[in-house]
Each structure stands twice: as structure tokens, then as C-alpha cells.
Scaffold this motif. Structure first.
Motif, PDB file in Angstrom:
ATOM      1  N   MET A 108       0.835  -1.177   0.000  1.00  0.00           N
ATOM      2  CA  MET A 108       0.000   0.000   0.000  1.00  0.00           C
ATOM      3  C   MET A 108       0.882   1.242   0.000  1.00  0.00           C
ATOM      4  O   MET A 108       1.869   1.329   0.704  1.00  0.00           O
ATOM      5  N   ALA A 109       0.514   2.213  -0.783  1.00  0.00           N
ATOM      6  CA  ALA A 109       1.261   3.466  -0.846  1.00  0.00           C
ATOM      7  C   ALA A 109       1.072   4.253   0.444  1.00  0.00           C
ATOM      8  O   ALA A 109       0.060   4.117   1.119  1.00  0.00           O
ATOM      9  N   ASN A 110       2.058   5.052   0.783  1.00  0.00           N
ATOM     10  CA  ASN A 110       1.913   5.938   1.938  1.00  0.00           C
ATOM     11  C   ASN A 110       1.124   7.167   1.525  1.00  0.00           C
ATOM     12  O   ASN A 110       1.604   8.006   0.780  1.00  0.00           O
ATOM     13  N   TYR A 111      -0.096   7.253   2.000  1.00  0.00           N
ATOM     14  CA  TYR A 111      -0.946   8.398   1.711  1.00  0.00           C
ATOM     15  C   TYR A 111      -0.723   9.530   2.703  1.00  0.00           C
ATOM     16  O   TYR A 111      -1.035  10.669   2.430  1.00  0.00           O
ATOM     17  N   ILE A 112      -0.226   9.179   3.861  1.00  0.00           N
ATOM     18  CA  ILE A 112       0.005  10.174   4.900  1.00  0.00           C
ATOM     19  C   ILE A 112       1.492  10.516   4.906  1.00  0.00           C
ATOM     20  O   ILE A 112       2.347   9.650   5.060  1.00  0.00           O
ATOM     21  N   LYS A 113       1.790  11.783   4.728  1.00  0.00           N
ATOM     22  CA  LYS A 113       3.169  12.267   4.763  1.00  0.00           C
ATOM     23  C   LYS A 113       3.357  13.057   6.046  1.00  0.00           C
ATOM     24  O   LYS A 113       2.653  14.033   6.292  1.00  0.00           O
ATOM     25  N   LEU A 114       4.270  12.608   6.861  1.00  0.00           N
ATOM     26  CA  LEU A 114       4.508  13.238   8.151  1.00  0.00           C
ATOM     27  C   LEU A 114       5.836  13.968   8.154  1.00  0.00           C
ATOM     28  O   LEU A 114       6.810  13.495   7.568  1.00  0.00           O
ATOM     29  N   ARG A 115       5.855  15.080   8.823  1.00  0.00           N
ATOM     30  CA  ARG A 115       7.101  15.820   9.028  1.00  0.00           C
ATOM     31  C   ARG A 115       7.030  16.421  10.425  1.00  0.00           C
ATOM     32  O   ARG A 115       6.474  17.499  10.608  1.00  0.00           O
ATOM     33  N   ALA A 116       7.544  15.702  11.388  1.00  0.00           N
ATOM     34  CA  ALA A 116       7.478  16.124  12.778  1.00  0.00           C
ATOM     35  C   ALA A 116       8.567  17.149  13.065  1.00  0.00           C
ATOM     36  O   ALA A 116       9.717  16.982  12.663  1.00  0.00           O
ATOM     37  N   ARG A 117       8.170  18.197  13.757  1.00  0.00           N
ATOM     38  CA  ARG A 117       9.111  19.229  14.173  1.00  0.00           C
ATOM     39  C   ARG A 117       8.868  19.550  15.636  1.00  0.00           C
ATOM     40  O   ARG A 117       7.727  19.672  16.060  1.00  0.00           O
ATOM     41  N   LEU A 118       9.932  19.720  16.369  1.00  0.00           N
ATOM     42  CA  LEU A 118       9.854  20.144  17.755  1.00  0.00           C
ATOM     43  C   LEU A 118      10.038  21.657  17.768  1.00  0.00           C
ATOM     44  O   LEU A 118      11.058  22.164  17.306  1.00  0.00           O
ATOM     45  N   MET A 119       9.033  22.361  18.274  1.00  0.00           N
ATOM     46  CA  MET A 119       9.056  23.828  18.269  1.00  0.00           C
ATOM     47  C   MET A 119       9.443  24.354  19.651  1.00  0.00           C
ATOM     48  O   MET A 119       9.079  23.781  20.669  1.00  0.00           O
ATOM     49  N   ARG A 120      10.163  25.433  19.663  1.00  0.00           N
ATOM     50  CA  ARG A 120      10.482  26.182  20.888  1.00  0.00           C
ATOM     51  C   ARG A 120      10.153  27.633  20.568  1.00  0.00           C
ATOM     52  O   ARG A 120      10.884  28.283  19.831  1.00  0.00           O
ATOM     53  N   ASP A 121       9.011  28.087  21.056  1.00  0.00           N
ATOM     54  CA  ASP A 121       8.475  29.393  20.679  1.00  0.00           C
ATOM     55  C   ASP A 121       8.303  29.405  19.157  1.00  0.00           C
ATOM     56  O   ASP A 121       7.654  28.522  18.626  1.00  0.00           O
ATOM     57  N   ASP A 122       8.925  30.346  18.457  1.00  0.00           N
ATOM     58  CA  ASP A 122       8.793  30.412  17.006  1.00  0.00           C
ATOM     59  C   ASP A 122       9.889  29.653  16.265  1.00  0.00           C
ATOM     60  O   ASP A 122       9.887  29.591  15.034  1.00  0.00           O
ATOM     61  N   ASP A 123      10.835  29.105  16.996  1.00  0.00           N
ATOM     62  CA  ASP A 123      11.958  28.386  16.377  1.00  0.00           C
ATOM     63  C   ASP A 123      11.643  26.908  16.206  1.00  0.00           C
ATOM     64  O   ASP A 123      11.007  26.305  17.068  1.00  0.00           O
TER      65      ASP A 123
END
Length: 114
Positions: free
Chosen positions: A1-16
Motif C-alpha cells: 500500500m502506498a503511503n498516503y500520509i506524509k509526516l514531518r514532525a518538528r519540535l518547536m520552541r516558541d517560534d523556532d
């Protein structure tokens, strides 16, 4: 099965963006080359961009993720700290957990997607 969900996790600290996939790759490259400038070349980015990413990471965490020494007559270089290795490992564990969750979700919808 193809990956329909594309994830890009980012840890934020205020606006950074304290940490994300690009910063994890940069730590890998610094660890393998021993240098921010060599890591930047390996990843196809400018030294300034790599240095700004390192600076952001180091400002966002209590302990620096990268120690660097200026170049010059006696060389220089950079190294990923123990904190950097620990953060990168935890980030990758989180990425895998998210990917597993997304895969389960996709499987539950398998008969509903074209």
C-alpha cells in the motif's frame, strides 16, 4: 500500500524549529565529517545555513547539541554532543512511532481509498 500520509514532525520552541528531520540529518553529517562546513557541503547547503541551524539547536536546548571550534592554523571542527545524540535518537523514535501510527490508520482505510 502506498503511503498516503506524509509526516514531518518538528519540535518547536516558541517560534523556532528546535529540531526536525533536516537538523537530524545535519547532526548525522557533522558526526560523520567532524565539521560544520564539510557537513554543509555533504548536504548541499551553505555553511551559513548549517551554522544557523546549529545555532538554533544550541539555543533551544539546555545543553548544546553541537560543540564547535573555529578553524585556523590549528584546524577546528565540530562534534555532536551526548545531548545531541540523545535528542536525535529520541526524535527518530518519535518519527518511527508516528509512521507506525499512520500505517495503521492507512490500513484501516484501505478499502475506502482509491
Amino acid at each position: 500500500m502506498a503511503n498516503y500520509i506524509k509526516l514531518r514532525a518538528r519540535l518547536m520552541r516558541d517560534d523556532d524549529i528546535a529540531f526536525g528531520p533536516g537538523k537530524a540529518q545535519l547532526l548525522d553529517a557533522i558526526e560523520s565529517t567532524g565539521s560544520i562546513s564539510a557537513a554543509a557541503r555533504e548536504l548541499g547547503m551553505s555553511y551559513r545555513r548549517a551554522w544557523l541551524l546549529v545555532d538554533t539547536m544550541n539555543r533551544c536546548f539546555r545543553e548544546p547539541l553541537v560543540h564547535s571550534a573555529p578553524g585556523g592554523k590549528h584546524g577546528g571542527g565540530a562534534e555532536v554532543t551526548e545531548a545531541g545524540r540523545r535528542i536525535r535518537q529520541r526524535y527518530r523514535e518519535m518519527e518511527q512511532a508516528l509512521r507506525d501510527l499512520a500505517d495503521d490508520f492507512e490500513k484501516s482505510l484501505e478499502n475506502e481509498l482509491n
